[in-house]
Design a protein around this motif. Structure first.
Motif, PDB file in Angstrom:
ATOM      1  N   MET A   1     -48.346 105.104 -38.434  1.00 49.13           N
ATOM      2  CA  MET A   1     -47.419 106.059 -39.058  1.00 49.13           C
ATOM      3  C   MET A   1     -46.964 105.509 -40.412  1.00 49.13           C
ATOM      4  SD  MET A   1     -43.790 107.508 -37.541  1.00 49.13           S
ATOM      5  CE  MET A   1     -44.520 108.292 -36.124  1.00 49.13           C
ATOM      6  N   ASP A   3     -44.609 104.860 -43.755  1.00 51.41           N
ATOM      7  CA  ASP A   3     -43.176 104.615 -43.895  1.00 51.41           C
ATOM      8  C   ASP A   3     -42.404 105.902 -44.134  1.00 51.41           C
ATOM      9  OD1 ASP A   3     -43.533 101.968 -43.474  1.00 51.41           O
ATOM     10  OD2 ASP A   3     -43.574 101.424 -45.594  1.00 51.41           O
ATOM     11  N   LYS A   6     -41.541 107.583 -40.801  1.00 52.30           N
ATOM     12  CA  LYS A   6     -40.780 106.827 -39.819  1.00 52.30           C
ATOM     13  C   LYS A   6     -39.364 107.387 -39.683  1.00 52.30           C
ATOM     14  CE  LYS A   6     -42.742 102.186 -39.594  1.00 52.30           C
ATOM     15  NZ  LYS A   6     -42.525 100.782 -39.947  1.00 52.30           N
ATOM     16  N   LYS A   7     -38.931 107.529 -38.443  1.00 50.99           N
ATOM     17  CA  LYS A   7     -37.550 107.969 -38.214  1.00 50.99           C
ATOM     18  C   LYS A   7     -36.596 106.839 -38.583  1.00 50.99           C
ATOM     19  CE  LYS A   7     -36.468 110.010 -34.457  1.00 50.99           C
ATOM     20  NZ  LYS A   7     -36.351 110.369 -33.017  1.00 50.99           N
ATOM     21  N   ARG A   9     -33.683 104.226 -38.186  1.00 44.45           N
ATOM     22  CA  ARG A   9     -33.199 103.560 -36.981  1.00 44.45           C
ATOM     23  C   ARG A   9     -31.818 104.080 -36.588  1.00 44.45           C
ATOM     24  NH1 ARG A   9     -33.800  97.172 -37.295  1.00 44.45           N
ATOM     25  NH2 ARG A   9     -32.955  97.434 -39.373  1.00 44.45           N
ATOM     26  N   GLU A  34     -37.422  98.420 -33.844  1.00 40.72           N
ATOM     27  CA  GLU A  34     -37.746  99.354 -34.920  1.00 40.72           C
ATOM     28  C   GLU A  34     -36.982 100.668 -34.758  1.00 40.72           C
ATOM     29  OE1 GLU A  34     -41.935  99.895 -35.232  1.00 40.72           O
ATOM     30  OE2 GLU A  34     -42.328  97.793 -35.740  1.00 40.72           O
ATOM     31  N   GLU A  35     -36.318 100.840 -33.623  1.00 43.38           N
ATOM     32  CA  GLU A  35     -35.612 102.100 -33.360  1.00 43.38           C
ATOM     33  C   GLU A  35     -34.095 101.988 -33.499  1.00 43.38           C
ATOM     34  OE1 GLU A  35     -37.840 100.982 -30.764  1.00 43.38           O
ATOM     35  OE2 GLU A  35     -39.472 102.045 -31.755  1.00 43.38           O
TER      36      GLU A  35
END
Length: 199
Positions: A1, A3, A6-7, A9, A34-35
């Motif tokens: 995925m 950058d 990306k959701k 954090r 990462e979350e």
């Protein structure tokens, strides 16, 4: 995925009044996630261990006084700017104002070192809880993680787990065993709570 896709954090803000061992444990648990990230630790005690631990782990550490918390809404305004996904009370001793609860509904959780609704309420914290449990000749104790409302230790329960009390056990020994439960379960329940929010 990539950058770009990306959701962001999810952000945790921790409030602590004491030595900060739970805060440190939570920070380390999510350090490589990462979350989820611990964005800041707030404390009402200027020289609390919680702030020192946060500083050592390179997490923003903020001190505030009673006026900034209850009267001027300074702390609430900082939180509004930060937009935390969850506010975690880890040994924080002041009652949370209703303005916080209305601003962050079902986004403030607390851990209590006993099996609520027993041994909760104002002034029931730390060693006082374990001493009361031992004096009452309870067969078990444990931890309760719950949502925060306008009263001490009365919000809806998220999680409880218990351990048997050993014959002749001291309050100090029980406290040590309860701490181990906190370190094991609190980060996991924080993560689960955030995942539920994210669905």
């Amino acid at each position: 995925m990539s950058d770009k896709l990306k959701k962001p954090r999810q952000k945790i803000v921790i409030f602590a009044s004491g030595s900060g061992t739970n805060a440190e444990n939570i920070i380390k648990y999510f350090r490589n996630s990462e979350e989820i990230e611990v964005a800041a630790v707030f404390s009402n005690k200027k020289f609390s261990g919680a702030l020192e631990r946060a500083h050592n782990l390179k997490v923003q550490a903020l001190h505030f006084d009673r006026k900034a918390f209850y009267d001027t809404h300074e702390v609430l305004n900082i939180l509004k700017d930060m937009k935390p996904d969850l506010i975690v009370l880890a040994g924080f001793l002041w009652l949370i104002p209703s303005t916080f609860i209305k601003t962050f509904p079902n986004k403030i959780i607390n851990i209590h070192p006993a099996l609520l609704p027993r041994f909760g309420g104002k002034d029931m914290y730390g060693s006082r809880v374990h001493e009361a449990v031992i004096e009452s000749k309870e067969k078990e104790s444990g931890i309760t993680i719950h949502y925060v409302n306008e009263k001490y230790d009365e919000g809806n329960t998220i999680f409880q787990t218990s351990i048997p009390i050993e014959d002749g056990e001291s309050a100090q020994n029980l406290a040590s065993r309860i701490h181990k439960l906190e370190y094991k379960h609190f980060p996991e329940i924080i993560q689960q709570t955030l995942q539920q929010q994210d669905k």
